[in-house]
Design a protein around this motif. Structure first.
Motif, PDB file in Angstrom:
ATOM      1  N   ALA A  93      30.157  -1.736   7.349  1.00 16.17           N
ATOM      2  CA  ALA A  93      29.881  -2.225   6.006  1.00 16.17           C
ATOM      3  C   ALA A  93      28.827  -1.354   5.310  1.00 16.17           C
ATOM      4  O   ALA A  93      27.898  -0.863   5.950  1.00 16.17           O
ATOM      5  N   VAL A  94      28.997  -1.195   3.999  1.00 20.66           N
ATOM      6  CA  VAL A  94      28.058  -0.381   3.227  1.00 20.66           C
ATOM      7  C   VAL A  94      27.786  -1.024   1.872  1.00 20.66           C
ATOM      8  O   VAL A  94      28.566  -1.838   1.399  1.00 20.66           O
ATOM      9  N   VAL A  95      26.683  -0.618   1.273  1.00 21.43           N
ATOM     10  CA  VAL A  95      26.396  -0.883  -0.133  1.00 21.43           C
ATOM     11  C   VAL A  95      26.317   0.481  -0.802  1.00 21.43           C
ATOM     12  O   VAL A  95      25.486   1.320  -0.433  1.00 21.43           O
ATOM     13  N   TRP A  96      27.199   0.717  -1.756  1.00 21.14           N
ATOM     14  CA  TRP A  96      27.320   2.059  -2.336  1.00 21.14           C
ATOM     15  C   TRP A  96      26.275   2.378  -3.387  1.00 21.14           C
ATOM     16  O   TRP A  96      25.904   3.525  -3.585  1.00 21.14           O
ATOM     17  N   GLY A  97      25.829   1.383  -4.147  1.00 23.91           N
ATOM     18  CA  GLY A  97      24.890   1.686  -5.225  1.00 23.91           C
ATOM     19  C   GLY A  97      25.564   2.277  -6.431  1.00 23.91           C
ATOM     20  O   GLY A  97      24.950   3.005  -7.212  1.00 23.91           O
ATOM     21  N   ASP A  98      26.855   1.959  -6.626  1.00 24.24           N
ATOM     22  CA  ASP A  98      27.613   2.549  -7.726  1.00 24.24           C
ATOM     23  C   ASP A  98      27.275   1.951  -9.082  1.00 24.24           C
ATOM     24  O   ASP A  98      27.775   2.421 -10.101  1.00 24.24           O
ATOM     25  N   ASP A  99      26.452   0.912  -9.108  1.00 27.79           N
ATOM     26  CA  ASP A  99      26.193   0.241 -10.381  1.00 27.79           C
ATOM     27  C   ASP A  99      25.038   0.870 -11.150  1.00 27.79           C
ATOM     28  O   ASP A  99      24.615   0.360 -12.176  1.00 27.79           O
ATOM     29  N   ALA A 100      24.519   2.002 -10.681  1.00 23.53           N
ATOM     30  CA  ALA A 100      23.419   2.664 -11.389  1.00 23.53           C
ATOM     31  C   ALA A 100      23.916   3.206 -12.730  1.00 23.53           C
ATOM     32  O   ALA A 100      24.786   4.057 -12.776  1.00 23.53           O
ATOM     33  N   PRO A 101      23.375   2.714 -13.864  1.00 20.33           N
ATOM     34  CA  PRO A 101      23.892   3.096 -15.182  1.00 20.33           C
ATOM     35  C   PRO A 101      23.303   4.399 -15.704  1.00 20.33           C
ATOM     36  O   PRO A 101      22.781   4.472 -16.801  1.00 20.33           O
TER      37      PRO A 101
END
Length: 254
Positions: A93-101
């Protein structure tokens, strides 16, 4: 080859994702009892568990939130209640951090709460669960930890600074954990570093960037999820008797 996984209990975190599904099917084919964790994709995880059971295996789908400091202990307790043992942990499992605007190339502009979450959750989630599982493995004097990482650690890419930093830290943890665990039995800890892999959930990414990675690879293509599952299952198996403390790259040679 008999991998010695029949009847062993295997935890696959992030089992509802593309790599997780391939791992689940590969472990199930070896007769392992599967604990499939998910964060938000409950239906997918439960469907996968039913698929395993339809094939004659045992599977438990359960929610696991890497960001919750209490979740690792709760998961370990639930698995022991269900199975009575834990033999293998695959930290997938991972958290990508793709929500950085912000534009990907400006890592210094990522808001504090976003980059620290990417780093902290990816490191702490895997380490917390490894810490909870370790005493069980020591009591059994047998076990396997496999931590999934990314070639972004070695290759780098703009926008991946914090995710890559977290995965690099996991390399260091696994290496030292191998010495500690190995002193108490046949307990091995390894990292598998994956390149961009074609799965049933990342078609958009592979279509946009796949040609770059394919051009670097000696085999001239991306690996499929089922292809990377094989080496991971081997490292997690009883057939692996001597590979530990290593970072194994499975990327098609790129």
């Amino acid at each position: 080859m008999d991998l010695g996984l029949n009847g062993r209990t295997v935890i696959v975190t992030g089992a509802s994702g593309g790599i997780g599904r391939a791992l689940t099917r590969a472990f199930a084919a070896e007769g392992a009892d599967l604990v499939l964790t998910y964060h938000g994709r409950r239906e997918e995880a439960e469907r996968l568990a039913k698929e395993v059971e339809a094939g004659g295996g045992r599977a438990l789908a359960t929610r696991y939130d890497m960001a919750d400091p209490q979740a690792a202990a709760a998961l370990t307790e639930a698995v022991l209640e269900w199975s009575g043992r834990i033999d293998v942990l695959v930290n997938n499992a991972v958290v990508w951090g793709d929500d950085a605007p912000v534009p990907a190339h400006r890592f210094e502009d990522v808001p504090e709460e976003l980059w620290t979450r990417t780093v902290n959750v990816n490191i702490e989630g895997a380490v917390r669960l490894s810490r909870q599982v370790a005493p069980v493995l020591r009591r059994q004097r047998w076990g396997r930890l496999v931590h999934l990482s990314s070639t972004l650690v070695s290759d780098g890419a703009a926008g991946s600074e914090y995710y890559a930093a977290a995965k690099a830290a996991l390399h260091g943890f696994s290496r030292s954990a191998a010495f500690s665990l190995g002193a108490d039995g046949d307990i091995l800890s390894n990292v598998v570093m994956l390149g961009l892999t074609r799965t049933d959930t990342n078609a958009e990414i592979t279509e946009q960037h796949g040609h770059i990675y394919s051009a670097r690879a000696p085999i001239g293509r991306l690996l499929e999820a089922a292809e990377v599952a094989g080496p991971i299952v081997y490292l997690a198996s009883a057939a692996n008797t001597g590979i530990t403390g290593q970072v194994v790259t499975v990327s098609g040679g790129s």
